[in-house]
Structure formats: structure tokens, C-alpha cells
Write a protein that holds these residues in place. Structure first.
Motif, mmCIF file in Angstrom:
data_model
loop_
_atom_site.group_PDB
_atom_site.id
_atom_site.type_symbol
_atom_site.label_atom_id
_atom_site.label_comp_id
_atom_site.label_asym_id
_atom_site.label_seq_id
_atom_site.Cartn_x
_atom_site.Cartn_y
_atom_site.Cartn_z
ATOM 1 N N GLU A 211 48.231 48.371 42.347
ATOM 2 C CA GLU A 211 47.034 47.915 43.055
ATOM 3 C C GLU A 211 46.148 47.095 42.118
ATOM 4 O O GLU A 211 45.637 46.031 42.498
ATOM 5 C CB GLU A 211 46.256 49.102 43.615
ATOM 6 C CG GLU A 211 45.012 48.672 44.378
ATOM 7 C CD GLU A 211 44.320 49.823 45.089
ATOM 8 O OE1 GLU A 211 43.097 49.718 45.293
ATOM 9 O OE2 GLU A 211 44.994 50.820 45.451
ATOM 10 N N GLY A 212 45.973 47.575 40.911
ATOM 11 C CA GLY A 212 45.164 46.837 39.953
ATOM 12 C C GLY A 212 45.741 45.472 39.630
ATOM 13 O O GLY A 212 45.022 44.467 39.585
ATOM 14 N N PHE A 213 47.043 45.413 39.418
ATOM 15 C CA PHE A 213 47.693 44.142 39.096
ATOM 16 C C PHE A 213 47.579 43.161 40.253
ATOM 17 O O PHE A 213 47.407 41.954 40.040
ATOM 18 C CB PHE A 213 49.164 44.369 38.744
ATOM 19 C CG PHE A 213 49.377 45.112 37.455
ATOM 20 C CD1 PHE A 213 48.376 45.197 36.498
ATOM 21 C CD2 PHE A 213 50.595 45.729 37.185
ATOM 22 C CE1 PHE A 213 48.574 45.878 35.301
ATOM 23 C CE2 PHE A 213 50.805 46.399 35.991
ATOM 24 C CZ PHE A 213 49.796 46.477 35.051
ATOM 25 N N VAL A 214 47.683 43.654 41.484
ATOM 26 C CA VAL A 214 47.562 42.787 42.657
ATOM 27 C C VAL A 214 46.149 42.223 42.757
ATOM 28 O O VAL A 214 45.944 41.025 42.953
ATOM 29 C CB VAL A 214 47.944 43.551 43.942
ATOM 30 C CG1 VAL A 214 47.547 42.746 45.182
ATOM 31 C CG2 VAL A 214 49.437 43.844 43.961
ATOM 32 N N ILE A 215 45.153 43.086 42.604
ATOM 33 C CA ILE A 215 43.759 42.640 42.679
ATOM 34 C C ILE A 215 43.468 41.587 41.616
ATOM 35 O O ILE A 215 42.755 40.616 41.849
ATOM 36 C CB ILE A 215 42.807 43.841 42.516
ATOM 37 C CG1 ILE A 215 42.905 44.758 43.746
ATOM 38 C CG2 ILE A 215 41.361 43.383 42.313
ATOM 39 C CD1 ILE A 215 42.216 46.097 43.573
ATOM 40 N N ALA A 216 44.052 41.769 40.444
ATOM 41 C CA ALA A 216 43.797 40.853 39.335
ATOM 42 C C ALA A 216 44.452 39.490 39.541
ATOM 43 O O ALA A 216 43.943 38.478 39.031
ATOM 44 C CB ALA A 216 44.286 41.464 38.031
ATOM 45 N N SER A 217 45.551 39.434 40.261
ATOM 46 C CA SER A 217 46.329 38.198 40.318
ATOM 47 C C SER A 217 46.279 37.459 41.647
ATOM 48 O O SER A 217 46.654 36.282 41.709
ATOM 49 C CB SER A 217 47.797 38.504 39.978
ATOM 50 O OG SER A 217 48.347 39.438 40.903
#
Length: 223
Positions: free
Chosen positions: A64-70
């Protein structure tokens, strides 16, 4: 998603991660590079549906964090997702990996700084750690260092991971801005634990000379 992650999990990596990370989320044992690649795939599909799904595993949270960041969305919209996400963080690994993924900060430093300042009132330790780690990763330049030092003094929390983040930030600042950081250490209002941990982390760095490490030993506060 869980079934897919279970197929990618490695028992030995699971055991390794469990020794390093204390979390309420179940750890499956999927490596970070694999999760980053999965995040790229999710971004190309219905990423919002993924974010809205309940998550019970460490790896799902990391995703989830990686998706939000990218994901390609306006910066102000991203802040809404960031704020919701960081309030679910309960460990240093999720926090720090998320910070390192927010490369968008380099494009929007003022906007991100303004957003970080809206979070200063939070008492959640990992929201505070998020602020600190973001500052140490993106704001130790000449332009920002004075503001970083000011904010580090204002963050007051007894949580171990908050104090260690402040110590880490000071140690990185010392490497990048030695004279300014020396002045900060000599004048700042820091508790003994954080002050001594900062000195320890500076002395542990390979980028600091032996003479400086010896000098810093003399800075230890004596009760």
C-alpha cells in the motif's frame, strides 16, 4: 492478493524479518524488491480498490505504501492517502521504507514540507517518526537544515523509535553539514538518551574521521 504473496514468501526471510520487526501485522516473508515490482503492477490496475481493501499482513501494508508513493496523482491528493496510511503504521520498517519511496518530495519539497508541518501535533509515534525520517532523507540541504534542526527540538515523545529517528537524523546531518550540526549539538535542548545516541551513530559512521570520533567521546554528558 494474500494468496499471491504467500506463493512468493520465503520461510527463512520470514524468520529473519520477524527478528527485526515488531508489528501487529502478520509477516509472510516476501522480499522488498518483489513487493516493489508488485506495486508497479497494482498501479497499472485499479489501485484505489487495492488501497481500500482491509489488510492483515506486513507485506500488504508495505505494498500500500509503495503504491501511494508511485501512483500518478496530483500532489495534494497524494497527501490525503499519505496521512491515512501513516496512521496505520506500527513499525520502523514500514515507516522508513515508505519514506524512501516518496521520491516525489524532490519535485515538490515546499509542498511536502508544508504537509509535514500539519502533522506536528500528532502523538502517534510513527507519524512523528515519519516526519523525522522524511526530513533526514530529503531536507538536510543548506536551504532546509535550520528548519530541520528547529523542528527536531520541538518533537517531544518518549517512544524509542521517535528518539532513535532524531538521533539518526542528527548523525546524517553531521555527515552532510558538520559545522552546523556541531553547533546544534552544543546548543540544542535534547534529552540525554537522544543526545548520546546521536553521538554514538556519528561515531559508528565510516564517513567520520577517527580524530573526530575521538573528540566526540569527550562530549558525553556526565551526571
Amino acid at each position: 492478493m494474500r494468496a499471491q504473496l504467500e506463493k512468493l514468501a520465503e520461510p527463512t526471510y520470514k524468520a529473519f524479518t520477524e527478528k527485526l520487526v515488531e508489528t501487529k501485522y502478520e509477516i509472510l516473508g516476501v522480499r522488498i524488491p518483489t513487493l516493489r515490482q508488485l506495486a508497479k503492477d497494482i498501479v497499472r490496475t485499479d489501485w484505489q480498490a487495492f488501497i481500500e481493501q482491509p489488510k492483515t499482513t506486513f507485506e500488504e501494508m508495505m505494498l500500500e505504501g509503495f503504491v501511494i508513493a508511485s501512483v500518478n496523482i496530483p500532489v495534494e491528493e497524494r497527501f490525503v492517502f499519505i496521512e491515512a496510511f501513516i496512521k496505520k503504521i506500527d513499525n520502523w520498517s514500514l515507516c522508513d521504507s515508505f519514506c524512501s519511496s516518496l521520491k516525489i518530495t524532490k519535485k515538490y519539497p515546499q509542498e511536502m514540507w508544508n504537509f509535514l508541518m500539519t502533522l506536528r501535533h500528532e502523538s502517534h509515534p510513527f507519524v512523528l517518526r515519519f516526519i523525522i525520517v522524511m526530513m533526514l532523507m530529503y531536507y538536510l540541504s543548506d536551504e532546509w537544515i535550520a528548519r530541520v534542526f528547529q523542528e527536531l527540538q520541538l518533537i517531544q515523545h518518549d517512544d524509542y523509535y521517535v528518539k532513535m529517528a532524531i538521533a539518526w537524523a542528527i548523525s546524517i546531518a553531521f555527515i552532510k553539514q558538520e559545522e552546523k550540526t556541531r553547533h546544534f549539538l552544543q546548543t540544542a535542548v535534547l534529552d540525554d538518551f537522544t543526545f548520546h545516541k546521536a553521538l554514538q551513530k556519528i561515531r559508528e559512521s565510516r564517513k567520520v574521521s577517527g580524530d573526530v570520533k575521538e573528540e566526540l567521546k569527550q562530549w558525553k554528558r556526565v551526571k
